[in-house]
Design a protein around this motif. Structure first.
Motif, PDB file in Angstrom:
ATOM      1  N   ALA A  97       0.819  -1.210   0.000  1.00 34.05           N
ATOM      2  CA  ALA A  97       0.000   0.000   0.000  1.00 34.05           C
ATOM      3  C   ALA A  97       0.858   1.267   0.000  1.00 34.05           C
ATOM      4  O   ALA A  97       0.319   2.378   0.041  1.00 34.05           O
ATOM      5  CB  ALA A  97      -0.941  -0.003   1.202  1.00 34.05           C
ATOM      6  N   GLY A  98       2.180   1.086  -0.037  1.00 32.17           N
ATOM      7  CA  GLY A  98       3.089   2.222  -0.123  1.00 32.17           C
ATOM      8  C   GLY A  98       3.449   2.867   1.200  1.00 32.17           C
ATOM      9  O   GLY A  98       3.979   3.987   1.220  1.00 32.17           O
ATOM     10  N   ILE A  99       3.198   2.183   2.292  1.00 29.14           N
ATOM     11  CA  ILE A  99       3.491   2.739   3.614  1.00 29.14           C
ATOM     12  C   ILE A  99       4.927   2.379   4.001  1.00 29.14           C
ATOM     13  O   ILE A  99       5.335   1.211   3.896  1.00 29.14           O
ATOM     14  CB  ILE A  99       2.488   2.207   4.660  1.00 29.14           C
ATOM     15  N   GLU A 100       5.681   3.373   4.427  1.00 29.14           N
ATOM     16  CA  GLU A 100       7.077   3.145   4.802  1.00 29.14           C
ATOM     17  C   GLU A 100       7.147   2.348   6.095  1.00 29.14           C
ATOM     18  O   GLU A 100       6.452   2.644   7.072  1.00 29.14           O
ATOM     19  CB  GLU A 100       7.810   4.479   4.977  1.00 29.14           C
ATOM     20  N   ILE A 101       8.030   1.334   6.105  1.00 32.59           N
ATOM     21  CA  ILE A 101       8.243   0.502   7.292  1.00 32.59           C
ATOM     22  C   ILE A 101       9.704   0.616   7.691  1.00 32.59           C
ATOM     23  O   ILE A 101      10.601   0.344   6.888  1.00 32.59           O
ATOM     24  CB  ILE A 101       7.881  -0.974   7.018  1.00 32.59           C
ATOM     25  N   VAL A 102       9.956   1.037   8.915  1.00 33.93           N
ATOM     26  CA  VAL A 102      11.318   1.182   9.438  1.00 33.93           C
ATOM     27  C   VAL A 102      11.408   0.495  10.788  1.00 33.93           C
ATOM     28  O   VAL A 102      10.414  -0.008  11.325  1.00 33.93           O
ATOM     29  CB  VAL A 102      11.715   2.674   9.573  1.00 33.93           C
ATOM     30  N   GLY A 103      12.627   0.477  11.337  1.00 32.49           N
ATOM     31  CA  GLY A 103      12.833  -0.022  12.689  1.00 32.49           C
ATOM     32  C   GLY A 103      13.329   1.086  13.596  1.00 32.49           C
ATOM     33  O   GLY A 103      13.540   2.230  13.154  1.00 32.49           O
ATOM     34  N   ASP A 104      13.548   0.746  14.849  1.00 29.34           N
ATOM     35  CA  ASP A 104      13.990   1.772  15.811  1.00 29.34           C
ATOM     36  C   ASP A 104      15.376   2.303  15.456  1.00 29.34           C
ATOM     37  O   ASP A 104      15.675   3.479  15.696  1.00 29.34           O
ATOM     38  CB  ASP A 104      13.980   1.220  17.235  1.00 29.34           C
ATOM     39  N   ILE A 105      16.231   1.476  14.834  1.00 25.86           N
ATOM     40  CA  ILE A 105      17.577   1.944  14.476  1.00 25.86           C
ATOM     41  C   ILE A 105      17.501   2.990  13.366  1.00 25.86           C
ATOM     42  O   ILE A 105      18.305   3.928  13.335  1.00 25.86           O
ATOM     43  CB  ILE A 105      18.480   0.760  14.072  1.00 25.86           C
ATOM     44  N   GLU A 106      16.543   2.859  12.461  1.00 23.78           N
ATOM     45  CA  GLU A 106      16.377   3.875  11.430  1.00 23.78           C
ATOM     46  C   GLU A 106      15.925   5.206  12.048  1.00 23.78           C
ATOM     47  O   GLU A 106      16.405   6.277  11.640  1.00 23.78           O
ATOM     48  CB  GLU A 106      15.382   3.399  10.370  1.00 23.78           C
ATOM     49  N   LEU A 107      15.040   5.156  13.030  1.00 25.37           N
ATOM     50  CA  LEU A 107      14.656   6.391  13.732  1.00 25.37           C
ATOM     51  C   LEU A 107      15.869   6.995  14.437  1.00 25.37           C
ATOM     52  O   LEU A 107      16.065   8.218  14.431  1.00 25.37           O
ATOM     53  CB  LEU A 107      13.546   6.117  14.743  1.00 25.37           C
ATOM     54  N   PHE A 108      16.684   6.142  15.038  1.00 24.02           N
ATOM     55  CA  PHE A 108      17.921   6.596  15.670  1.00 24.02           C
ATOM     56  C   PHE A 108      18.814   7.277  14.635  1.00 24.02           C
ATOM     57  O   PHE A 108      19.371   8.356  14.878  1.00 24.02           O
ATOM     58  CB  PHE A 108      18.633   5.401  16.303  1.00 24.02           C
ATOM     59  N   ALA A 109      18.954   6.644  13.471  1.00 33.79           N
ATOM     60  CA  ALA A 109      19.817   7.186  12.409  1.00 33.79           C
ATOM     61  C   ALA A 109      19.370   8.576  11.975  1.00 33.79           C
ATOM     62  O   ALA A 109      20.197   9.444  11.673  1.00 33.79           O
ATOM     63  CB  ALA A 109      19.826   6.235  11.215  1.00 33.79           C
ATOM     64  N   ARG A 110      18.072   8.800  11.950  1.00 32.30           N
ATOM     65  CA  ARG A 110      17.540  10.078  11.493  1.00 32.30           C
ATOM     66  C   ARG A 110      17.667  11.178  12.552  1.00 32.30           C
ATOM     67  O   ARG A 110      17.523  12.360  12.223  1.00 32.30           O
ATOM     68  CB  ARG A 110      16.075   9.908  11.087  1.00 32.30           C
ATOM     69  N   ALA A 111      17.913  10.778  13.783  1.00 29.69           N
ATOM     70  CA  ALA A 111      17.952  11.759  14.875  1.00 29.69           C
ATOM     71  C   ALA A 111      19.343  12.007  15.443  1.00 29.69           C
ATOM     72  O   ALA A 111      19.613  13.080  15.988  1.00 29.69           O
ATOM     73  CB  ALA A 111      17.029  11.302  16.003  1.00 29.69           C
ATOM     74  N   VAL A 112      20.257  11.036  15.339  1.00 26.03           N
ATOM     75  CA  VAL A 112      21.556  11.151  16.004  1.00 26.03           C
ATOM     76  C   VAL A 112      22.422  12.215  15.344  1.00 26.03           C
ATOM     77  O   VAL A 112      22.387  12.379  14.119  1.00 26.03           O
ATOM     78  CB  VAL A 112      22.272   9.778  16.022  1.00 26.03           C
ATOM     79  N   ASN A 113      23.185  12.942  16.164  1.00 26.37           N
ATOM     80  CA  ASN A 113      24.086  13.972  15.621  1.00 26.37           C
ATOM     81  C   ASN A 113      25.491  13.854  16.196  1.00 26.37           C
ATOM     82  O   ASN A 113      26.260  14.808  16.186  1.00 26.37           O
ATOM     83  CB  ASN A 113      23.526  15.370  15.890  1.00 26.37           C
ATOM     84  N   LYS A 114      25.832  12.670  16.705  1.00 23.14           N
ATOM     85  CA  LYS A 114      27.161  12.388  17.235  1.00 23.14           C
ATOM     86  C   LYS A 114      27.728  11.151  16.534  1.00 23.14           C
ATOM     87  O   LYS A 114      26.978  10.380  15.930  1.00 23.14           O
ATOM     88  CB  LYS A 114      27.095  12.156  18.758  1.00 23.14           C
ATOM     89  N   PRO A 115      29.036  10.916  16.626  1.00 28.39           N
ATOM     90  CA  PRO A 115      29.628   9.758  15.942  1.00 28.39           C
ATOM     91  C   PRO A 115      29.050   8.429  16.435  1.00 28.39           C
ATOM     92  O   PRO A 115      28.742   8.271  17.627  1.00 28.39           O
ATOM     93  CB  PRO A 115      31.117   9.861  16.275  1.00 28.39           C
ATOM     94  N   VAL A 116      28.936   7.484  15.505  1.00 25.39           N
ATOM     95  CA  VAL A 116      28.399   6.156  15.811  1.00 25.39           C
ATOM     96  C   VAL A 116      29.307   5.105  15.172  1.00 25.39           C
ATOM     97  O   VAL A 116      29.738   5.258  14.024  1.00 25.39           O
ATOM     98  CB  VAL A 116      26.971   5.973  15.255  1.00 25.39           C
ATOM     99  N   VAL A 117      29.603   4.042  15.918  1.00 29.07           N
ATOM    100  CA  VAL A 117      30.214   2.842  15.346  1.00 29.07           C
ATOM    101  C   VAL A 117      29.275   1.679  15.627  1.00 29.07           C
ATOM    102  O   VAL A 117      28.491   1.709  16.579  1.00 29.07           O
ATOM    103  CB  VAL A 117      31.618   2.549  15.915  1.00 29.07           C
ATOM    104  N   ALA A 118      29.338   0.652  14.772  1.00 25.58           N
ATOM    105  CA  ALA A 118      28.391  -0.452  14.922  1.00 25.58           C
ATOM    106  C   ALA A 118      29.060  -1.777  14.614  1.00 25.58           C
ATOM    107  O   ALA A 118      30.019  -1.848  13.843  1.00 25.58           O
ATOM    108  CB  ALA A 118      27.182  -0.232  14.010  1.00 25.58           C
ATOM    109  N   ILE A 119      28.489  -2.819  15.218  1.00 28.91           N
ATOM    110  CA  ILE A 119      29.058  -4.163  15.157  1.00 28.91           C
ATOM    111  C   ILE A 119      27.966  -5.147  14.799  1.00 28.91           C
ATOM    112  O   ILE A 119      26.880  -5.122  15.400  1.00 28.91           O
ATOM    113  CB  ILE A 119      29.671  -4.570  16.532  1.00 28.91           C
ATOM    114  N   THR A 120      28.237  -6.035  13.833  1.00 35.36           N
ATOM    115  CA  THR A 120      27.353  -7.155  13.558  1.00 35.36           C
ATOM    116  C   THR A 120      28.184  -8.408  13.343  1.00 35.36           C
ATOM    117  O   THR A 120      29.417  -8.347  13.291  1.00 35.36           O
ATOM    118  CB  THR A 120      26.432  -6.872  12.354  1.00 35.36           C
TER     119      THR A 120
END
Length: 445
Positions: free
Chosen positions: A91-114
């Motif tokens: 139906a064209g509705i955007e689906i994101v997760g909490d990390i995507e919301l974090f990505a759109r709001a954070v303004n400090k350096p980030v490192v990540a591990i998987t």
């Protein structure tokens, strides 16, 4: 700037810690959102903490809410292939997760591990390195704190553990550095084969300034990236190992940083984890003095190859979280001891075949202590095993037998349910008795 321009109606899928963090994050924004929560569980965890004006649909789906939303925020445990989410996406509705919301709001350096194994250890270790350097660091994501909750603390650096599930719904996370530690089969009930699983993890590199991969596991090497790339491994290249006067060192570009024998973490896999953490620390400017202090002090997460006691040159290591064969194999492979390994194994074996342990044990100077319901299944793996009823009995015998240079390791390869409520309770019992018994060890050669 929250990256939510034009969004008014938000539906959060899944409550619990992640869902509550999403709701709290949205309520902190200057814009007002119409927030609704759907959780298919009849009694979702955390519903008592949900603000009364936030509507909750529990025990099933509300398709009217989904199909009229401007944005859907799905918890990582909800697969995008779920029919309700497929319908919303169509139906064209955007689906994101909490990390995507974090990505759109954070303004400090980030490192990540998987990675399939070691994510939590490396994430926690990089956090310890940052703290040793005096940096106000937030550590979370798939471990500890929800990423969005950390934003309220206004840290100067964020270190995130990210699962493949979280990465599926993340598309704009800008990272100073990202590491993909290793790949092994997991979550095959969610992915169409190992390559599908790996590609979800590869998403961590999409906007990383530095991609760090494991050159001893080339499945972790990205085929195309926008930033720089570097690797870690057990040879001397890039982040690797060198030998100086007969002693092995962690090294960067063949320059020694710290002797591997001084690392508090136990096991060869944790040497690799230390190299990965060192690469991330360098990417955010953590000095090597702080790195080395953290490596000497940090003895691991609770119940994961955790050094819990040391007296008379005998080390007691709690690996109670090793509830299956693969976890115990990881703890044993590459283990380098001056003395003997006193290995405690047993519990509820869940019908597993443990024969793969035999060649690994054959290369070790080991005394095996078999205990619990399925302890007998380990007795044929070595010569002269000791069979007892309980873990405590095994520990008492091991304490009397241990000599200087020995290690007493609980790595059961079994679930705990025959004698303990869970692996945490088993590990806690090991720690308590190890603390008591360490002073009874003579350590004499």
């Amino acid at each position: 700037m929250n990256g939510l321009d034009g969004v008014k109606k938000v539906v959060v899928i899944g409550l619990g810690m992640t869902g509550l963090s999403v709701v709290s994050h949205l309520l902190r924004q200057p814009d007002e959102f119409d927030i609704k929560v759907i959780d298919t569980r009849p009694t979702p965890p955390g519903q008592d903490k949900l603000p009364p004006h936030v509507a909750l649909c529990s025990g099933g789906w509300n398709m009217d809410w989904l199909l009229t939303a401007d944005l859907i925020v799905a918890s990582p445990g909800i697969a995008l292939a779920t029919p309700a989410l497929v319908a919303a996406a169509e139906a064209g509705i955007e689906i994101v997760g909490d990390i995507e919301l974090f990505a759109r709001a954070v303004n400090k350096p980030v490192v990540a591990i998987t990675g399939s194994n070691g994510k939590s250890t490396v994430t926690s270790l990089v956090g310890e390195m940052a703290r040793e350097a005096g940096i106000n660091v937030g550590v979370g994501g798939n471990i500890g704190f929800a990423a969005l909750d950390m934003l309220a603390q206004d840290h100067d650096l964020y270190v995130l553990e990210l699962s493949s599930f979280q990465l599926e719904t993340t598309s704009s996370l800008q990272l100073k550095a990202a590491v993909y530690l290793n790949l092994s089969e997991d979550h095959m009930d969610r992915y169409v084969g190992l390559e599908d699983y790996s590609q979800a993890k590869m998403r961590i590199f999409e906007h990383a300034l530095l991609a760090v991969y494991n050159r001893d596991d080339l499945a972790t090497c990205p085929k195309a990236i926008s930033g720089e790339m570097i690797s870690f491994g057990f040879d001397a290249a890039e982040y690797g190992l060198v030998t100086v006067e007969g002693e092995e060192y962690l090294a960067v570009a063949q320059q020694p940083v710290m002797a591997t024998g001084d690392i508090a973490l136990v096991g060869r896999h944790n040497v690799a984890n230390s190299l990965a953490a060192l690469a991330l620390a360098d990417a955010v400017g953590i000095d090597h003095l702080a790195v080395c202090r953290a490596l000497r002090r940090y003895n691991g997460l609770a119940h994961r190859c955790q050094l819990v006691a040391s007296s008379h040159d005998v080390r007691w290591v709690n690996d109670s979280k090793a509830t299956n064969l693969a976890s115990t194999l990881a703890a044993l492979k590459g283990l380098n001891l001056a003395g003997k390994l006193h290995l405690l194994m047993g519990g509820d074996g869940k019908g597993a075949d443990f024969s793969e342990l035999q060649p690994v044990l054959a290369d070790l100077n080991v005394q095996l202590y078999c205990y619990g319901r399925d302890g007998r299944h380990f007795a044929s793996l070595v010569e002269n095993p000791l069979s007892v009823e309980t873990m405590e009995q095994a520990m008492i015998i091991a304490a009397k037998a241990a000599q200087a240079g020995d290690m007493i390791l609980l790595s059961p390869a079994c679930a705990s349910f025959d004698q303990f409520p869970n692996f945490m309770a088993r590990g806690d019992a090991f720690v308590a008795l190890a603390t008591e018994l360490q002073n009874t060890v003579s350590g004499a050669n």
